[in-house]
Design a protein around this motif. Structure first.
Motif, short mmCIF file in Angstrom:
data_model
loop_
_atom_site.label_atom_id
_atom_site.label_comp_id
_atom_site.label_asym_id
_atom_site.label_seq_id
_atom_site.Cartn_x
_atom_site.Cartn_y
_atom_site.Cartn_z
N ILE A 342 0.83 -1.20 0.00
CA ILE A 342 0.00 0.00 0.00
C ILE A 342 0.87 1.26 0.00
O ILE A 342 0.60 2.22 -0.70
CB ILE A 342 -0.92 0.02 1.25
N LEU A 343 1.93 1.24 0.78
CA LEU A 343 2.74 2.45 0.96
C LEU A 343 3.71 2.68 -0.20
O LEU A 343 4.02 3.82 -0.53
CB LEU A 343 3.53 2.37 2.26
N GLY A 344 4.18 1.61 -0.82
CA GLY A 344 5.16 1.76 -1.89
C GLY A 344 6.56 1.99 -1.35
O GLY A 344 6.76 2.14 -0.14
N PRO A 345 7.55 2.02 -2.26
CA PRO A 345 8.96 2.00 -1.85
C PRO A 345 9.49 3.33 -1.32
O PRO A 345 10.53 3.35 -0.67
CB PRO A 345 9.69 1.62 -3.15
N ASP A 346 8.81 4.45 -1.58
CA ASP A 346 9.40 5.75 -1.22
C ASP A 346 9.13 6.17 0.22
O ASP A 346 9.60 7.21 0.65
CB ASP A 346 8.83 6.84 -2.14
N VAL A 347 8.35 5.37 0.94
CA VAL A 347 7.98 5.76 2.30
C VAL A 347 8.80 4.95 3.31
O VAL A 347 8.71 3.74 3.36
CB VAL A 347 6.47 5.53 2.54
N GLU A 348 9.64 5.66 4.09
CA GLU A 348 10.43 4.96 5.11
C GLU A 348 9.53 4.59 6.28
O GLU A 348 8.61 5.31 6.62
CB GLU A 348 11.54 5.89 5.63
N ARG A 349 9.85 3.44 6.89
CA ARG A 349 9.01 2.96 7.99
C ARG A 349 9.86 2.64 9.21
O ARG A 349 10.92 2.05 9.11
CB ARG A 349 8.27 1.69 7.56
N GLU A 350 9.34 3.04 10.36
CA GLU A 350 10.03 2.77 11.62
C GLU A 350 8.97 2.27 12.60
O GLU A 350 7.91 2.90 12.75
CB GLU A 350 10.63 4.07 12.13
N TRP A 351 9.23 1.14 13.27
CA TRP A 351 8.19 0.50 14.09
C TRP A 351 8.52 0.54 15.58
O TRP A 351 9.67 0.38 15.97
CB TRP A 351 8.06 -0.98 13.75
N ILE A 352 7.48 0.72 16.40
CA ILE A 352 7.56 0.32 17.81
C ILE A 352 6.48 -0.75 17.96
O ILE A 352 5.29 -0.47 17.81
CB ILE A 352 7.25 1.48 18.77
N SER A 353 6.90 -1.99 18.21
CA SER A 353 5.94 -3.10 18.20
C SER A 353 5.85 -3.79 19.55
O SER A 353 6.85 -4.03 20.20
CB SER A 353 6.35 -4.14 17.16
N LEU A 354 4.63 -4.08 19.96
CA LEU A 354 4.38 -4.92 21.13
C LEU A 354 3.52 -6.08 20.63
O LEU A 354 2.47 -5.85 20.04
CB LEU A 354 3.65 -4.13 22.22
N PRO A 355 3.96 -7.31 20.86
CA PRO A 355 3.32 -8.46 20.21
C PRO A 355 1.91 -8.73 20.74
O PRO A 355 1.55 -8.29 21.82
CB PRO A 355 4.25 -9.61 20.59
N PRO A 356 1.13 -9.47 19.94
CA PRO A 356 -0.19 -9.89 20.42
C PRO A 356 -0.06 -10.92 21.55
O PRO A 356 1.03 -11.41 21.83
CB PRO A 356 -0.83 -10.52 19.20
N VAL A 357 -1.19 -11.18 22.20
CA VAL A 357 -1.24 -12.15 23.29
C VAL A 357 -2.36 -13.12 22.95
O VAL A 357 -3.41 -12.69 22.46
CB VAL A 357 -1.60 -11.43 24.62
N GLU A 358 -2.14 -14.40 23.16
CA GLU A 358 -3.25 -15.33 22.98
C GLU A 358 -3.01 -16.57 23.84
O GLU A 358 -1.94 -17.15 23.82
CB GLU A 358 -3.41 -15.74 21.51
N THR A 359 -4.02 -16.93 24.61
CA THR A 359 -3.96 -18.18 25.35
C THR A 359 -5.30 -18.90 25.17
O THR A 359 -6.25 -18.32 24.65
CB THR A 359 -3.64 -17.94 26.84
N SER A 360 -5.34 -20.14 25.58
CA SER A 360 -6.57 -20.91 25.40
C SER A 360 -7.48 -20.73 26.61
O SER A 360 -7.03 -20.37 27.70
CB SER A 360 -6.24 -22.39 25.21
N PHE A 361 -8.77 -20.97 26.38
CA PHE A 361 -9.76 -20.77 27.44
C PHE A 361 -10.04 -22.12 28.09
O PHE A 361 -11.08 -22.74 27.87
CB PHE A 361 -11.03 -20.18 26.82
N ASP A 362 -9.09 -22.60 28.87
CA ASP A 362 -9.27 -23.90 29.53
C ASP A 362 -8.32 -24.00 30.72
O ASP A 362 -7.51 -23.12 30.94
CB ASP A 362 -9.02 -25.05 28.54
N GLY A 363 -8.46 -25.06 31.47
CA GLY A 363 -7.56 -25.30 32.60
C GLY A 363 -8.18 -24.89 33.92
O GLY A 363 -9.28 -24.32 33.98
#
Ligand SMILES: [Zn+2]
Length: 447
Positions: A342-363
């Motif tokens: 979508i952004l194409g090659p001319d747009v520089e990108r810099e990320w601050i990322s915090l990962p998703p969380v997922e656990t199962s509904f059991d136990g």
């Protein structure tokens, strides 16, 4: 002594419920505004000292720790030893900070902690000084009455969640993992609250997943020049076009386990169908919570900040934008690929990322959540769901701690709970706090 094995585990709880209301109100009165700019954050130290005092009063010896690279980012910890030291500890965590509030927009002062009309009012009432008040009240009860829970409980009161925890939970996990030693499971905010889909049918939503956060900075460099000239290579124009493409793009629907399980649960309770070819439409039936659920069907990328230029007749060489991206579990690579296209090659990108969380509904822990809720609200349904936002769970999963959102509240059917988060006139029903305190008491005695 394991109180849960004999007699009525809720006897004398009225005092504890009142304590939770008082603590919530008093915590709201301590302004802990987190603007996101570490130099302007206030009140976390005062709030941490208040919490430490409330814990110290009943005999705890709290640990006070400052996190991050600025003074005043206060955090407080106590560990209550359990009956079986061979079991992993349960972490009960909450954040002390709140987002800003503009008093001129409110019907009561946002830092008044007013208790009126059946509500505790103020910034943090649902996010999340309510849970701090409830867990503090139960922690105080256990110490006062020498109650030994089944396993170690670590109570943690933390700084900086509202800015991603980089100066709070993330820093603590990286620099002081000893504070969480032996913790295998955790509970905290944005789960355990009730939603009434149909008259008389209450469901409680336990958070088992969170989207990832990816704050994206875009930069376009081009040729500077005079604003009066014909100029093809304009950074502002190029950036604006890229931002517009991204902001209007709709990412594909991707069903994750948590969302699938949640919708199946709602179907079972209500009979409502959620056909794959009209999910966006069908989600509308969910009422106030539909905005959250709708945002967990797909990745999102919302442009939030733009900056460029310094004078009307100067074409700047650089233009920048910030985009708030939220990514489903398992989608990060596909998301980045789609975004690059979508952004194409001319747009520089810099990320601050915090990962998703997922656990199962059991136990066993999920069983304890369910049974402690149904003991207080017979006939209620307990369902897993995914939060579209993020919490400190993102930090604690790095320590292999299984994280849930479980801050129990029984809410009036017509209360638009989701809009109270970071909203004007944030407030929590007094009865909901009392209910939550009873549930939390049961849960911590049976988990
Ligand atoms: Zn929060």
């Amino acid at each position: 002594m394991l109180v849960s094995t004999h007699g009525d585990i809720t006897s004398g709880l009225g005092v504890v419920e009142d304590d939770a209301v008082r603590l919530t109100s008093e915590l709201i009165r301590i302004d802990t505004t987190n603007t996101g700019d570490p130099d302007t954050v206030v009140g976390e130290r005062a709030a941490a000292e208040y919490v430490a005092e409330q814990l110290g009063d009943v005999g705890y010896e709290p640990t006070y720790v400052e996190s991050g690279d600025r003074p005043g980012r206060g955090n407080v910890f106590v560990r209550l030893p359990g009956a079986d030291p061979s079991r992993g500890a349960l972490l009960v965590h909450g954040h002390l900070d709140v987002v800003p509030a503009d008093a001129s927009e409110w019907s009561v002062h946002p830092f008044s902690g007013a208790v009126q009309d059946g509500y505790v009012w103020g910034r943090g009432a649902v996010d999340m000084k309510d849970m701090l008040g409830m867990s503090l009240a139960v922690a105080r009860r256990f110490k006062r009455e020498n109650i030994v829970p089944p396993r170690d409980i670590i109570f943690a009161f933390l700084a900086d969640e509202e800015a991603g925890g980089l100066q709070g939970s993330q820093w603590l996990v990286a620099n002081r993992p000893d504070l969480f030693e032996g913790a295998t499971e955790a509970i905290s905010e944005v789960g355990g609250f009730s939603v009434t889909f149909k008259d008389g049918v209450r469901s409680y939503l336990v958070e088992t997943a969170e989207k990832g956060i990816a704050w994206l900075k875009l930069k376009v460099r081009a040729r500077a020049g005079h604003g009066s000239m014909v100029h093809e290579d304009n950074a502002v124009t190029k950036l604006a076009a890229a931002v517009a493409r991204l902001g209007t793009h709709r990412f594909p629907i991707v069903m994750t386990d948590s969302v699938r399980e949640f919708l199946a649960g709602v179907t079972e309770i209500t009979g409502w169908e959620f056909p794959e070819d009209d999910l966006d439409g069908a989600i509308g039936k969910l009422g106030a919570i539909s905005r959250i659920v709708g945002a967990t069907l797909r990745d999102t990328a919302n442009p939030t900040m733009l900056t460029a230029g310094y004078k009307a007749n100067v074409i700047p060489s650089v233009a920048e934008a910030t985009v708030d991206c939220r990514v489903l579990p398992g989608r990060q690579e596909a998301f980045e690929r789609e975004l690059a296209e979508i952004l194409g090659p001319d747009v520089e990108r810099e990320w601050i990322s915090l990962p998703p969380v997922e656990t199962s509904f059991d136990g066993a822990l999920v069983d304890a959540m369910t049974s402690s809720i149904t003991a207080e609200d017979p006939g209620a349904h307990v369902l897993p769901y995914m939060l579209s936002g993020g919490t400190d769970a993102k930090a604690f999963q790095k320590l292999d701690i299984r994280c849930f959102g479980f801050a129990p509240l029984q809410l009036p059917a017509d209360l638009d709970f989701a809009s109270l988060f970071h909203g004007v006139d944030e407030r929590v029903p007094v009865d909901a706090l009392k209910f939550g305190t009873r549930v939390l008491n049961r849960f911590l005695l049976s988990s």
